[in-house]
Enzyme design. Structure first.
Site, mmCIF file in Angstrom:
data_model
loop_
_atom_site.group_PDB
_atom_site.id
_atom_site.type_symbol
_atom_site.label_atom_id
_atom_site.label_comp_id
_atom_site.label_asym_id
_atom_site.label_seq_id
_atom_site.Cartn_x
_atom_site.Cartn_y
_atom_site.Cartn_z
ATOM 1 C CB CYS A 92 -0.781 0.312 1.593
ATOM 2 S SG CYS A 92 -1.583 1.816 1.639
ATOM 3 C CB CYS A 128 -3.203 5.193 5.894
ATOM 4 S SG CYS A 128 -4.543 4.236 6.703
ATOM 5 C CB CYS A 158 -1.457 -1.460 7.606
ATOM 6 S SG CYS A 158 -3.439 -1.625 6.374
ATOM 7 C CB CYS A 208 -9.237 1.174 1.128
ATOM 8 S SG CYS A 208 -8.652 0.602 2.999
ATOM 9 C CD GLN A 234 -17.965 -10.948 13.383
ATOM 10 O OE1 GLN A 234 -16.668 -10.438 13.708
ATOM 11 N NE2 GLN A 234 -18.598 -11.293 14.229
ATOM 12 C CG PHE A 285 -22.497 -9.736 23.476
ATOM 13 C CD1 PHE A 285 -22.399 -8.475 24.526
ATOM 14 C CD2 PHE A 285 -22.375 -10.482 24.698
ATOM 15 C CE1 PHE A 285 -22.730 -7.788 25.761
ATOM 16 C CE2 PHE A 285 -22.549 -10.178 26.418
ATOM 17 C CZ PHE A 285 -21.908 -8.967 26.743
ATOM 18 C CG ASP A 316 -19.144 -12.413 18.910
ATOM 19 O OD1 ASP A 316 -18.177 -11.781 19.245
ATOM 20 O OD2 ASP A 316 -18.747 -11.898 17.441
ATOM 21 C CB CYS A 366 -12.183 -8.597 18.309
ATOM 22 S SG CYS A 366 -12.565 -6.998 19.487
#
Length: 417
Positions: A62, A68, A71, A145, A246, A273, A341, A367
């Site tokens: 990228c 940015c 990432c 992107c 997601q 959730f 979740d 996560c």
């Protein structure tokens, strides 16, 4: 003033860590063994130059990488990246005294991120459209992107720029969320505040010019030209504007497959959730499901999708704040399995209620490895055995990782260590 340091190891956020006389310095976009030139600010180092490269370094794909803030790992070779990410999870679980073997990490990037949020700002009256720089309010202007799905890769910045031009008179900082759906782009504008009817009508025209499926302002639908549908199993779901999804389609599919496999023999499942139903609607192909979610709009979308889909078992829904009002032990005892979740902060209060229940099976998705470990430890201390841990990498090129854990009630509490 510039100085040279040697990177010893990587931290959990993918920053390189150098040990100096002045303490640890964290340097993003570096790798262990590299000698780098930095400009130090307290414990942070801004990378100026890599004097000696690691063999694990590769050229980022990228053009905005390093500016940015989206990432953090494009400079890592694939094998090194996968090993580092998995090892970070291993260390987090070991810290919580969880020693269940971790399975191979699933690459769930697929076609890419199906939602992006672009920022529109007007520094000194000049419009800028893009992503935020790392740890900064500075906007990095982008025109594409590479990690987004094809429908968003080039088109999302065009849409955000058009909306910024349309609303530039107010010079308000805007956050424009763009989601790829089966029927086109679903766009939600945040930051503008209330809008007069004549201005909303102008947005309706703009949505037609941009061929948007739906355009919303702070979650309030301005126009829905086509229902922005997303498939969850065999069900077609119309999520409310800005609701949780997601990150990637493949990530959702991978985690849902693990959930459905674990709950294959359960007659009644509680999905806590639940969001709009990525797990509940797939589970309902085999089991009765009670889905609980804080957001009322998501609950309504799930309920409508369940009622409109043929061949599903009974699905009931409940809007409930599970942080303040977790399902209690007597309620939980009615289920053969619980799927949970929660957001990144985890669900400690709900985990304690599950720990005290008779539910034989729990599938925990998170996560955040640290909160996954904390909540899993609560269940383990009450007699659950963590049988399986599967990392799912749907946040590729970042430090974030999804974790799916399967816990089964053993019938007896573990002995004290």
């Amino acid at each position: 003033m510039a100085e040279q340091v040697i990177i010893e190891r990587l931290g959990a956020k993918a920053d390189g860590i150098a040990e100096t006389d002045g303490g640890h310095v964290f340097v993003p976009y570096t790798l262990p063994g590299e000698t780098v030139e930095i400009e130090r600010e307290d414990s942070r180092g801004r990378l100026l130059r890599v004097a000696q490269e690691s063999p694990e370094r590769e050229m980022p794909f990228c053009p905005y990488f390093g500016e940015c803030g989206g990432c953090a790992t494009q400079h890592m070779r694939e094998d090194f990246y996968r090993a580092w990410k998995r090892d970070t999870l291993v260390k987090t679980l070991q810290h919580a005294r969880i020693d269940t073997p971790i399975e191979a990490m699933i690459d769930a990037h697929g076609e890419g991120r199906r939602r992006v949020t672009l920022h529109v700002r007007f520094p000194e009256g000049v419009m800028q459209v893009g992503y935020m720089a790392a740890r900064s309010h500075h906007v990095v202007t982008i025109d594409h992107c590479p990690i987004a799905v094809p429908a968003l890769k080039h088109h999302a910045p065009i849409v955000a720029r058009a909306i910024g031009e349309h609303l530039k008179a107010g010079r308000k900082p805007l956050d424009i969320q763009v989601t790829a759906t089966l029927s086109g782009l679903d766009v939600d504008i945040r930051g503008h505040g209330p809008m007069k009817d004549k201005d909303r009508l102008r947005l309706v025209d703009l949505a037609a010019d941009l061929d948007l499926a739906r355009l919303s302002l702070h979650g309030d639908i301005v126009v829905e030209r086509r229902p922005p549908a997303i498939m969850m199993g065999r069900a077609s779901v119309i999520p409310p504007p800005g609701s949780f999804l997601q990150a990637t389609e493949r990530g959702e599919q991978a985690m849902a497959a693990l959930v459905v496999e674990a709950c294959a023999r359960a007659k009644r499942v509680a999905d806590l959730f639940s969001g709009c139903g990525p797990f509940a609607l797939r589970l309902a192909e085999r089991s009765e499901v009670h889905a609980v979610e804080t957001d009322k709009g998501s609950v309504a979308s799930l309920d409508k999708a369940a009622r409109m889909t043929q061949g599903l078992r009974r699905v009931t829904v409940e809007a409930r704040d599970l942080f303040r009002r977790p399902l209690l032990t007597p309620e939980l005892n009615a289920f053969d399995a619980v799927v949970i979740d929660p957001p990144r902060a985890g669900a400690e209060a709900q985990a304690r209620q599950i720990a005290a229940s008779k539910v034989p099976l729990v599938v925990s998705i998170s996560c955040d490895a640290a909160t996954f470990a904390r909540d899993a430890a609560i269940l383990i201390s009450s007699g659950y055995q963590l049988e399986r841990i599967v990392p799912v990498d749907q946040f590729k090129y970042s430090s974030h990782l999804e974790v799916v854990g399967v816990l089964r009630k053993s019938g007896k509490k573990p002995s004290a260590r």
